[in-house]
Design a protein around this motif. Structure first.
Motif, PDB file in Angstrom:
ATOM      1  N   UNK A 118       0.840  -1.195   0.000  1.00 25.67           N
ATOM      2  CA  UNK A 118       0.000   0.000   0.000  1.00 25.67           C
ATOM      3  C   UNK A 118       0.877   1.248   0.000  1.00 25.67           C
ATOM      4  N   UNK A 119       0.684   2.103  -0.983  1.00 25.64           N
ATOM      5  CA  UNK A 119       1.445   3.344  -1.089  1.00 25.64           C
ATOM      6  C   UNK A 119       0.580   4.482  -0.578  1.00 25.64           C
ATOM      7  N   UNK A 120       1.057   5.151   0.460  1.00 25.94           N
ATOM      8  CA  UNK A 120       0.278   6.246   1.056  1.00 25.94           C
ATOM      9  C   UNK A 120       0.241   7.437   0.112  1.00 25.94           C
ATOM     10  N   UNK A 121      -0.954   7.914  -0.181  1.00 27.25           N
ATOM     11  CA  UNK A 121      -1.102   9.079  -1.055  1.00 27.25           C
ATOM     12  C   UNK A 121      -0.846  10.348  -0.255  1.00 27.25           C
ATOM     13  N   UNK A 122      -0.336  11.395  -0.916  1.00 30.06           N
ATOM     14  CA  UNK A 122      -0.130  12.676  -0.214  1.00 30.06           C
ATOM     15  C   UNK A 122      -1.431  13.167   0.406  1.00 30.06           C
ATOM     16  N   UNK A 123      -1.350  13.699   1.624  1.00 33.61           N
ATOM     17  CA  UNK A 123      -2.524  14.197   2.326  1.00 33.61           C
ATOM     18  C   UNK A 123      -2.475  15.719   2.393  1.00 33.61           C
ATOM     19  N   UNK A 124      -3.596  16.329   2.081  1.00 28.65           N
ATOM     20  CA  UNK A 124      -3.696  17.781   2.172  1.00 28.65           C
ATOM     21  C   UNK A 124      -3.866  18.199   3.624  1.00 28.65           C
ATOM     22  N   UNK A 125      -3.072  19.179   4.048  1.00 32.46           N
ATOM     23  CA  UNK A 125      -3.132  19.675   5.416  1.00 32.46           C
ATOM     24  C   UNK A 125      -3.800  21.041   5.441  1.00 32.46           C
ATOM     25  N   UNK A 126      -4.441  21.356   6.544  1.00 26.62           N
ATOM     26  CA  UNK A 126      -5.079  22.657   6.714  1.00 26.62           C
ATOM     27  C   UNK A 126      -4.058  23.601   7.340  1.00 26.62           C
ATOM     28  N   UNK A 127      -3.632  24.601   6.587  1.00 26.71           N
ATOM     29  CA  UNK A 127      -2.632  25.530   7.075  1.00 26.71           C
ATOM     30  C   UNK A 127      -3.247  26.644   7.914  1.00 26.71           C
ATOM     31  N   UNK A 128      -2.533  27.033   8.960  1.00 30.11           N
ATOM     32  CA  UNK A 128      -2.977  28.124   9.826  1.00 30.11           C
ATOM     33  C   UNK A 128      -2.091  29.345   9.608  1.00 30.11           C
ATOM     34  N   UNK A 129      -2.629  30.504   9.912  1.00 24.36           N
ATOM     35  CA  UNK A 129      -1.873  31.739   9.770  1.00 24.36           C
ATOM     36  C   UNK A 129      -0.753  31.786  10.811  1.00 24.36           C
ATOM     37  N   UNK A 130       0.339  32.430  10.451  1.00 21.28           N
ATOM     38  CA  UNK A 130       1.456  32.573  11.380  1.00 21.28           C
ATOM     39  C   UNK A 130       1.118  33.611  12.438  1.00 21.28           C
ATOM     40  N   UNK A 131       1.235  33.237  13.696  1.00 18.20           N
ATOM     41  CA  UNK A 131       0.979  34.133  14.819  1.00 18.20           C
ATOM     42  C   UNK A 131       2.263  34.234  15.640  1.00 18.20           C
ATOM     43  N   UNK A 132       3.015  35.312  15.435  1.00 12.51           N
ATOM     44  CA  UNK A 132       4.287  35.474  16.126  1.00 12.51           C
ATOM     45  C   UNK A 132       4.098  35.607  17.636  1.00 12.51           C
ATOM     46  N   UNK A 133       2.879  35.951  18.068  1.00 17.78           N
ATOM     47  CA  UNK A 133       2.608  36.085  19.491  1.00 17.78           C
ATOM     48  C   UNK A 133       2.653  34.769  20.233  1.00 17.78           C
ATOM     49  N   UNK A 134       2.619  33.650  19.513  1.00 19.30           N
ATOM     50  CA  UNK A 134       2.673  32.341  20.159  1.00 19.30           C
ATOM     51  C   UNK A 134       4.104  31.835  20.309  1.00 19.30           C
ATOM     52  N   UNK A 135       5.061  32.629  19.851  1.00 21.71           N
ATOM     53  CA  UNK A 135       6.452  32.185  19.872  1.00 21.71           C
ATOM     54  C   UNK A 135       7.232  32.860  20.995  1.00 21.71           C
ATOM     55  N   UNK A 136       8.132  32.086  21.597  1.00 20.41           N
ATOM     56  CA  UNK A 136       9.016  32.623  22.614  1.00 20.41           C
ATOM     57  C   UNK A 136      10.411  32.822  22.052  1.00 20.41           C
ATOM     58  N   UNK A 137      11.402  32.614  22.892  1.00 23.27           N
ATOM     59  CA  UNK A 137      12.790  32.820  22.478  1.00 23.27           C
ATOM     60  C   UNK A 137      13.198  31.813  21.409  1.00 23.27           C
ATOM     61  N   UNK A 138      14.182  32.209  20.598  1.00 25.93           N
ATOM     62  CA  UNK A 138      14.717  31.342  19.553  1.00 25.93           C
ATOM     63  C   UNK A 138      15.877  30.517  20.097  1.00 25.93           C
ATOM     64  N   UNK A 139      16.054  29.346  19.510  1.00 30.96           N
ATOM     65  CA  UNK A 139      17.207  28.528  19.839  1.00 30.96           C
ATOM     66  C   UNK A 139      18.448  29.175  19.229  1.00 30.96           C
ATOM     67  N   UNK A 140      19.496  29.310  20.007  1.00 28.06           N
ATOM     68  CA  UNK A 140      20.760  29.853  19.502  1.00 28.06           C
ATOM     69  C   UNK A 140      21.659  28.675  19.145  1.00 28.06           C
TER      70      UNK A 140
END
Length: 233
Positions: free
Chosen positions: A33-55
Motif C-alpha cells: 500500500x502506497x500512502x497518497x499525499x494528504x492535504x493539510x489545513x494551514x494556519x496563519x502565522x501568529x508570532x505572538x505564540x512564539x518565545x525565544x529562539x534557539x541559539x
C-alpha cells in the motif's frame, strides 16, 4: 447399509474441501500500500505564540542564499522558537513534550534578471513549473500544526490562500497554487511544529522556482529511526 456408506463418503469429500483436489488453494499475495499525499489545513502565522529562539552554531537564525545557475534567486532565513513565555530556549533544559516551531522566511531577490515566464498569444497547455518549498525527508516529531503568513502571501503572491500544504509520506510541501505569481522582493514565511528539537543546520530543504531546484540548509530535527550500522567508524 449401502446408502449409509455413500452418505459417509459424501460427507468425507466435503470435509476435505472436494475429492480429487488434494492441493490447498494458493494464499493471496500481499499488495503493498502506497500512502497518497494528504492535504493539510494551514494556519496563519501568529508570532505572538512564539518565545525565544534557539541559539545554534550560526546564531539564532540560519541564513542561506538561494542560487540557481550563476545567479541568486532569493534568500532563506530559518529559526526555531520555543513556546511563548520562554525567555531562553535551550532544548536540553526544556520539559518533555515541548513543542518547537520551525520558521522559514523566503525572499525573492528584487532584481531585473529574475526569470519571467514567457508571454504567449495562444493558451499554453503545457504544465507550469511549480513554485514550492519542501522538506527533503520526513519531518520528525511533526504534530500536524503547519501554515504560513497569509498577509505576506497576499502581498507577495496576490492571494492570501495562494499556498496549499501536503504531507507526502512524512515530508511537508508548501506549493503555490493560486495568485498572480511571486513578486521579486516579496517575502513569504512558512512554519511547522515538532516535538523534536533541531539537531542542527542540515541540507534538508528544497526550494523550486521556474523549474529550477535549489537544495538548501536550515534547522531540522534528527531522523526518527537512524539506520543501524550508520554510526561513524
Amino acid at each position: 447399509m449401502i446408502r449409509a456408506t455413500a452418505i459417509a463418503a459424501t460427507i468425507g469429500c466435503l470435509a476435505l474441501a472436494g475429492c480429487g483436489n488434494s492441493e490447498p488453494a494458493p494464499a493471496p499475495s500481499p499488495t503493498p500500500t502506497i500512502a497518497a499525499p494528504r492535504t493539510l489545513v494551514g494556519a496563519d502565522l501568529d508570532l505572538g505564540t512564539l518565545g525565544a529562539k534557539i541559539v545554534g552554531p550560526q546564531g539564532p537564525e540560519v541564513e542561506t542564499v538561494l542560487s540557481a545557475g550563476n545567479r541568486q534567486i532569493g534568500t532563506l532565513v530559518s529559526y526555531v522558537a520555543c513556546p511563548a513565555g520562554t525567555l531562553v530556549c535551550e532544548p536540553g533544559e526544556m520539559p518533555a513534550g515541548t513543542v518547537y516551531t520551525y520558521v522559514h522566511s523566503i525572499t525573492l531577490v528584487d532584481a531585473e534578471d529574475v526569470a519571467e515566464g514567457p508571454v504567449a498569444d495562444a493558451p499554453d497547455l503545457r504544465e507550469t513549473p511549480p513554485t514550492l518549498f519542501r522538506t527533503l525527508r520526513a519531518a520528525t516529531g511533526f504534530n500536524q500544526a503547519v501554515g504560513y503568513s497569509t498577509a505576506e502571501a497576499e502581498a507577495a503572491l496576490g492571494d492570501p490562500d495562494a499556498i496549499s500544504i501536503t504531507n507526502d509520506n512524512g515530508s511537508l510541501i508548501w506549493r503555490v497554487v493560486r495568485g498572480s505569481g511571486w513578486q521579486p522582493g516579496g517575502t513569504v514565511t512558512l512554519w511547522w511544529q515538532s516535538t523534536a528539537a533541531p539537531q542542527g543546520p542540515a541540507e534538508a530543504y528544497l526550494f523550486e522556482l521556474d523549474g529550477q531546484q535549489v537544495a538548501t540548509t536550515g534547522p531540522f530535527p534528527p531522523e526518527d529511526k537512524p539506520v543501524e550500522g550508520s554510526a561513524a567508524r
